[in-house]
Design an enzyme around this catalytic site. Structure first.
Site, PDB file in Angstrom:
ATOM      1  N   CYS A  13      -2.430   2.898   7.849  1.00  0.00           N
ATOM      2  CA  CYS A  13      -3.894   2.865   8.079  1.00  0.00           C
ATOM      3  C   CYS A  13      -4.109   2.563   9.708  1.00  0.00           C
ATOM      4  CB  CYS A  13      -4.608   1.733   7.392  1.00  0.00           C
ATOM      5  SG  CYS A  13      -3.722   0.024   8.042  1.00  0.00           S
ATOM      6  N   CYS A  53      -0.582  -5.572   7.155  1.00  0.00           N
ATOM      7  CA  CYS A  53      -0.420  -4.296   7.921  1.00  0.00           C
ATOM      8  C   CYS A  53       0.464  -4.717   9.046  1.00  0.00           C
ATOM      9  CB  CYS A  53      -1.719  -3.509   8.346  1.00  0.00           C
ATOM     10  SG  CYS A  53      -2.808  -3.280   6.943  1.00  0.00           S
ATOM     11  N   ASP A  94       2.526   2.445   2.750  1.00  0.00           N
ATOM     12  CA  ASP A  94       2.348   3.208   3.939  1.00  0.00           C
ATOM     13  C   ASP A  94       3.815   2.601   4.581  1.00  0.00           C
ATOM     14  OD1 ASP A  94      -0.168   3.949   3.618  1.00  0.00           O
ATOM     15  OD2 ASP A  94      -0.888   2.199   5.018  1.00  0.00           O
ATOM     16  N   CYS A 125       0.840  -1.059   0.025  1.00  0.00           N
ATOM     17  CA  CYS A 125      -0.033   0.052  -0.070  1.00  0.00           C
ATOM     18  C   CYS A 125       0.845   1.169  -0.144  1.00  0.00           C
ATOM     19  CB  CYS A 125      -0.951   0.073   1.460  1.00  0.00           C
ATOM     20  SG  CYS A 125       0.098   0.059   2.663  1.00  0.00           S
TER      21      CYS A 125
HETATM   22 FE1  FES Z   1      -1.013   0.238   4.398  1.00  0.00          FE
HETATM   23 FE2  FES Z   1      -2.392  -1.109   6.262  1.00  0.00          FE
HETATM   24  S1  FES Z   1      -3.265  -0.431   4.488  1.00  0.00           S
HETATM   25  S2  FES Z   1      -0.301  -0.847   6.133  1.00  0.00           S
END
Ligand code: FES
Length: 153
Positions: free
Chosen positions: A59, A103, A36, A34
């Protein structure tokens, strides 16, 4: 998407947020699923995690798992800290939705990277065995992007 009360508690009141200015080791990792990011900084005393902070740009599940990982890791030996698994993290939180399991890898990988950073800076061998996201068997496309980023809290 249903989260447990414990996930919501750690998302709404994350523990150990921030950066240790005088950190002995720092781990910064990105989630290839994602995009992140998370950063963990640690203080080490006698090969144990004496202090720990995290910053996560991600998230709700990433924030909650980062928070619980810092609680689990505090006072652990370095060997114990790098052995924390995403399954253990999910169990501590009372479960995570399957689409959110990836995640939790962000937090465990961030901790591994911080421990290895400390060891390498001190002329020692890394002990994490590598990050889970770098594992050739890790499939970043196993979870559809739209599911991965279905952030509701
Ligand atoms: Fe990116 Fe959870 S959607 S770490």
């Amino acid at each position: 998407m249903l989260y447990t009360d414990k996930v919501m508690d750690h998302f709404n009141n994350p523990r150990n947020v921030g950066v240790l200015d005088d950190a002995d080791g720092v781990g910064e990792v990105g989630n290839p699923v994602c995009g992140d990011m998370m950063k963990i900084s640690i203080k080490v005393a006698e090969d144990r995690i004496a202090d720990i902070r995290f910053q996560t740009l991600g998230c709700g599940a990433a924030i909650a798992t980062s928070s619980i990982v810092t609680e689990l890791a505090r006072d652990m030996s370095l060997e114990e800290a790098v052995a924390i698994t995403k399954k253990q993290v999910a169990e501590e939180l009372g479960g995570l939705p399957p689409a959110k399991m990836h995640c939790s890898v962000l937090a465990t990988d961030g901790l591994k990277a911080a421990v290895d950073d400390y060891l390498v800076k001190n002329g020692r061998e890394p002990i994490s065995g590598g990050l889970e996201h770098d594992d050739p068997h890790f499939d970043p496309h196993a979870v559809p992007h739209e599911d991965a980023c279905d952030v509701e809290g």
